[in-house]
Scaffold this motif. Structure first.
Motif, PDB file in Angstrom:
ATOM      1  N   GLY A  38      67.982  73.756  75.910  1.00  0.00           N
ATOM      2  CA  GLY A  38      66.811  73.738  76.780  1.00  0.00           C
ATOM      3  C   GLY A  38      66.284  75.145  76.978  1.00  0.00           C
ATOM      4  O   GLY A  38      66.890  76.131  76.547  1.00  0.00           O
ATOM      5  N   GLU A  39      65.133  75.252  77.645  1.00  0.00           N
ATOM      6  CA  GLU A  39      64.510  76.546  77.887  1.00  0.00           C
ATOM      7  C   GLU A  39      65.334  77.383  78.852  1.00  0.00           C
ATOM      8  O   GLU A  39      66.153  76.862  79.628  1.00  0.00           O
ATOM      9  N   CYS A  42      66.709  76.433  82.729  1.00  0.00           N
ATOM     10  CA  CYS A  42      66.774  74.984  82.949  1.00  0.00           C
ATOM     11  C   CYS A  42      68.104  74.546  83.558  1.00  0.00           C
ATOM     12  O   CYS A  42      68.257  73.378  83.919  1.00  0.00           O
ATOM     13  N   HIS A 209      69.387  77.747  73.348  1.00  0.00           N
ATOM     14  CA  HIS A 209      67.980  77.348  73.396  1.00  0.00           C
ATOM     15  C   HIS A 209      67.423  77.189  71.985  1.00  0.00           C
ATOM     16  O   HIS A 209      66.248  76.884  71.810  1.00  0.00           O
ATOM     17  N   TYR A 225      65.993  69.778  80.932  1.00  0.00           N
ATOM     18  CA  TYR A 225      64.695  70.281  81.375  1.00  0.00           C
ATOM     19  C   TYR A 225      64.698  70.320  82.901  1.00  0.00           C
ATOM     20  O   TYR A 225      64.971  69.299  83.549  1.00  0.00           O
ATOM     21  N   ALA A 226      64.396  71.477  83.470  1.00  0.00           N
ATOM     22  CA  ALA A 226      64.279  71.656  84.919  1.00  0.00           C
ATOM     23  C   ALA A 226      65.488  71.082  85.661  1.00  0.00           C
ATOM     24  O   ALA A 226      65.349  70.396  86.667  1.00  0.00           O
ATOM     25  N   ILE A 275      57.330  75.784  82.210  1.00  0.00           N
ATOM     26  CA  ILE A 275      58.330  75.053  82.969  1.00  0.00           C
ATOM     27  C   ILE A 275      58.108  75.297  84.454  1.00  0.00           C
ATOM     28  O   ILE A 275      57.883  76.423  84.890  1.00  0.00           O
TER      29      ILE A 275
END
Length: 331
Positions: A38-39, A42, A209, A225-226, A275
């Motif tokens: 993920g970014e 996150c 990532h 995500y988040a 994001i």
């Protein structure tokens, strides 16, 4: 069916003023590699440190984490000291700040062997040299007395790997292990990790990532995500048919090789927007960036649900007819 080596259920991590990880669940089986992808921001690293109970004072954690039948969140300090380093190894992002600058690399490897394996310092030194050789550091015996600043970034990361596998752990957590390395060294380090995983019969939680890393080295993948996991699938299945809109966006934005062994001609497409904070989240955190989002998506967060050969947290994907869902991938 064999019980999983690591069983994470409903894990949440809250720093003061910030909920970093939100009710995530996943399993790691004996001997497999699970990629957590993920970014930045996150919640991947927060998850790793929560599993090891290495988060700073004042952090609130909830949920259940079982490792080899032991509930890590209920284990006392003595039990945790036995598990950390011996049964679970940890490789951090930046070895220059993770290694002690005033101790030789050999001392840092040997220390874990003295503590966990009850070896004498003489025997621990000999074993540390064997480990340096195992991680392919040339002239291992002479490098035992080197300090971290005497070594390149790639060599320092190999030292971190030697420390992580020194007691033959059942699981190694590698938190962005190639972030500070150039592309050539990244490949070498990842190949080494995979080789050691097979040789030592250990499992690997690979936090990254980089989808290219996932495609080449992971058996299964969990996409975050988040602070939430939005999709879990076998790595091959995820790349063949990403289902969550965020997973689709990641795959579309990744340069890849096709079956003819040359780069495909499809244009790379960015994921629109940025994001967002999950603070005060009402619905799906990805909804502000999703072209398909409906009012229902913005109302309540979707649960991670079984869908064919995977788990996915998207009402649109789960409720869509088969042909519509396939077309949405855009491949």
């Amino acid at each position: 069916m064999q019980e999983p080596l690591l069983d994470v259920r409903n894990l949440s991590v809250a720093f003061p003023g910030h909920l970093a990880v939100r009710d995530i669940s996943f399993r790691i089986n004996h001997g497999e590699t699970l990629a957590l992808v993920g970014e930045s921001g996150c919640g991947k690293s927060a998850t790793a440190f929560a599993l090891m109970r290495l988060l700073p004072h004042g952090t609130a954690i909830a949920g259940q984490v079982k490792f080899g039948g032991v509930d890590l969140f209920k284990a006392d300090a003595r039990s945790l000291r036995t598990i950390r380093g011996k049964r679970i190894g940890l490789i951090l992002q930046e070895p220059m700040t993770s290694l002690n600058p005033v101790l030789t690399i050999g001392q840092q490897i040997a220390e874990g062997l003295v503590r966990h394996e009850r070896l004498s310092w003489t025997r621990a030194r000999s074993r540390a040299v064997e480990l340096l050789d195992l991680v392919r550091i040339p002239d291992a015996a002479s490098r035992y007395d080197d300090y971290p600043h005497n070594m390149s970034g790639g060599m320092r990361q190999r030292v971190m790997i030697a420390m992580a596998v020194s007691c033959s752990p059942q699981l190694v957590i590698a938190d962005e292990p190639t972030t500070a390395l150039d592309v050539t060294l990244q490949s070498e380090v990842l190949e080494l990790l995979d080789s050691l995983r097979r040789q030592l019969h250990m499992a690997l939680l690979l936090i990254t990532h980089d989808l290219g890393v996932v495609a080449q080295w992971a058996d299964r993948v969990a996409v975050m995500y988040a602070g939430r996991i939005v999709e879990q699938a076998a790595a091959d299945a995820l790349f063949e048919r990403p289902t969550h809109p965020y997973s689709q966006g990641l795959v579309r934005a990744t340069l890849r090789l096709d079956n003819a062994s040359h780069y495909n001609n499809a244009r790379l497409r960015e994921i629109p927007g940025s994001i967002a904070s999950a603070a005060g989240e009402q619905g799906c955190a990805f909804a502000p960036r999703c072209a398909q989002a409906t009012k229902d998506c913005r109302r309540t967060p979707p649960a991670l649900m079984p869908y064919h050969d995977r788990l996915v947290a998207c009402r649109l994907a789960v409720d869509a007819p088969e042909e519509t869902s396939s077309a949405a991938v855009g491949r």
